[in-house]
Design a protein around this motif. Structure first.
Motif, short mmCIF file in Angstrom:
data_model
loop_
_atom_site.label_atom_id
_atom_site.label_comp_id
_atom_site.label_asym_id
_atom_site.label_seq_id
_atom_site.Cartn_x
_atom_site.Cartn_y
_atom_site.Cartn_z
N TYR A 140 48.72 52.56 37.90
CA TYR A 140 49.83 51.40 37.71
C TYR A 140 49.22 50.58 36.57
N MET A 141 50.05 49.97 36.00
CA MET A 141 49.67 49.07 35.08
C MET A 141 49.92 47.55 35.64
N VAL A 142 48.88 46.73 35.66
CA VAL A 142 49.01 45.29 36.01
C VAL A 142 48.50 44.28 34.86
N GLN A 143 49.50 43.32 34.78
CA GLN A 143 49.63 42.31 33.59
C GLN A 143 48.68 41.19 34.35
N ILE A 144 47.81 40.57 33.49
CA ILE A 144 47.06 39.25 33.54
C ILE A 144 47.19 38.39 32.66
N THR A 145 47.94 37.13 32.98
CA THR A 145 48.17 36.22 32.02
C THR A 145 46.84 35.30 32.01
N LEU A 146 46.43 35.10 30.86
CA LEU A 146 44.89 34.24 30.65
C LEU A 146 45.39 32.71 30.71
N ASP A 147 44.59 32.11 31.57
CA ASP A 147 44.67 30.52 31.97
C ASP A 147 44.46 29.96 30.39
N THR A 193 38.13 41.37 37.17
CA THR A 193 37.74 41.17 38.29
C THR A 193 38.97 40.34 39.13
N VAL A 194 39.72 41.05 40.03
CA VAL A 194 40.86 40.42 40.66
C VAL A 194 40.36 39.96 42.13
N ILE A 195 40.49 38.66 42.32
CA ILE A 195 40.06 37.99 43.86
C ILE A 195 41.32 38.49 44.72
N THR A 196 40.93 39.46 45.44
CA THR A 196 41.90 39.69 46.56
C THR A 196 41.60 39.15 47.89
N ASP A 197 40.60 38.44 48.27
CA ASP A 197 40.48 37.77 49.46
C ASP A 197 39.27 36.86 49.32
N VAL A 198 39.30 35.66 50.08
CA VAL A 198 38.49 34.76 49.88
C VAL A 198 38.04 34.06 51.22
N LYS A 199 36.87 34.34 51.80
CA LYS A 199 36.27 33.78 53.01
C LYS A 199 35.33 32.89 52.55
N GLN A 200 35.04 31.60 53.38
CA GLN A 200 33.86 30.62 53.18
C GLN A 200 33.28 30.56 54.63
N ASN A 201 32.02 30.50 54.37
CA ASN A 201 31.01 30.32 55.52
C ASN A 201 30.94 31.63 56.54
N SER A 260 42.06 36.05 38.77
CA SER A 260 41.19 36.97 38.08
C SER A 260 40.24 36.41 37.22
N THR A 261 38.97 37.03 36.96
CA THR A 261 38.00 36.67 35.86
C THR A 261 38.11 37.81 34.86
N LEU A 262 38.26 37.55 33.71
CA LEU A 262 38.02 38.60 32.69
C LEU A 262 36.78 38.52 31.76
N THR A 263 36.14 39.29 31.45
CA THR A 263 35.07 39.45 30.36
C THR A 263 35.44 40.64 29.53
N PHE A 264 34.96 40.31 28.18
CA PHE A 264 35.30 41.07 27.08
C PHE A 264 34.17 41.69 26.47
N ASP A 265 34.03 43.32 26.32
CA ASP A 265 32.85 43.78 25.74
C ASP A 265 32.49 43.23 24.41
N ALA A 266 33.57 42.90 23.62
CA ALA A 266 33.19 42.39 22.27
C ALA A 266 32.62 40.95 22.03
N ILE A 267 32.84 40.33 23.07
CA ILE A 267 32.54 38.85 23.04
C ILE A 267 31.47 38.45 24.02
N ASP A 268 30.16 38.29 23.79
CA ASP A 268 29.24 38.18 24.76
C ASP A 268 29.49 36.75 25.28
N GLY A 269 29.24 36.54 26.62
CA GLY A 269 29.32 35.32 27.28
C GLY A 269 30.67 34.69 27.43
N LEU A 270 31.66 35.23 26.84
CA LEU A 270 33.19 34.80 27.23
C LEU A 270 33.67 35.25 28.59
N GLU A 271 33.80 34.26 29.32
CA GLU A 271 34.52 34.50 30.61
C GLU A 271 35.89 33.67 30.68
#
Length: 175
Positions: free
Chosen positions: A84-91, A106-114, A52-63
């Motif tokens: 449903y509640m989903v827990q995401i642990t920050l890296d 943003t949760v990455i549910t599938d990835v395809k290349q090319n 997952s990728t997380l951004t915060f409304d209060a902190i500009d530019g933090l991903e």
């Protein structure tokens, strides 16, 4: 608890009983965990371990990247909507992130290349099939003009679509 921490605000003592759903105390951890609420359509695509990728409304530019660590098995109904509640642990930890802050995940549910992708706005449907409109002959931009002019209408090409996101859709066959 599924994580290590320090017990605080202990409201019971040895020999007390606690009913189901009662709060015995609080557990504080240095590992930051984000909880998001998803509807039943979106939660069906979520699995433990997805990135997952997380951004915060209060902190500009933090991903911050994270990983889904739990998904509620039972939803909560409020005004006819199941969530449903989903827990995401920050890296990584950032001291600017505080408890209770608004977060966008943003949760990455599938990835395809090319793969071939087209803008969602280019995809049209007719009955049960999808198509895109293409010009059979190359378009030429006239000097001093904006865009291209064609005397020939575009052709409809039936396509088979694959995965999509908010802005683009994969084209499996047809182009």
């Amino acid at each position: 608890a599924p994580f290590e921490g320090t017990i605080t605000n202990l409201s019971i003592k040895k020999g007390d009983s606690v009913s189901s759903g009662g709060i015995a105390g609080s557990l504080i951890t240095s590992q930051k965990i984000v909880e998001i609420s998803l509807n039943e359509v979106d939660v069906a695509k979520i699995e433990v371990g997805q990135k997952s990728t997380l951004t915060f409304d209060a902190i500009d530019g933090l991903e911050i990247s994270g990983k889904v660590t739990s998904v509620d098995a039972i939803g909560t109904v409020s005004q006819g909507v199941v969530t449903y509640m989903v827990q995401i642990t920050l890296d990584t930890q950032d001291i600017r992130v505080k408890s209770g802050m608004s977060v966008n995940a943003t949760v990455i549910t599938d990835v395809k290349q090319n793969v071939l992708m087209v803008p969602n706005s280019a995809l049209k449907s007719s009955g049960l099939s999808q198509y895109v409109e293409v010009f059979e002959i190359p378009l030429v931009q006239e000097p001093g003009t904006q865009g291209s002019v064609s005397t020939v209408l575009p052709k409809q090409k039936i396509v088979q679509i694959g995965i999509s996101n908010d802005t683009e859709t994969e084209i499996i066959t047809g182009l």
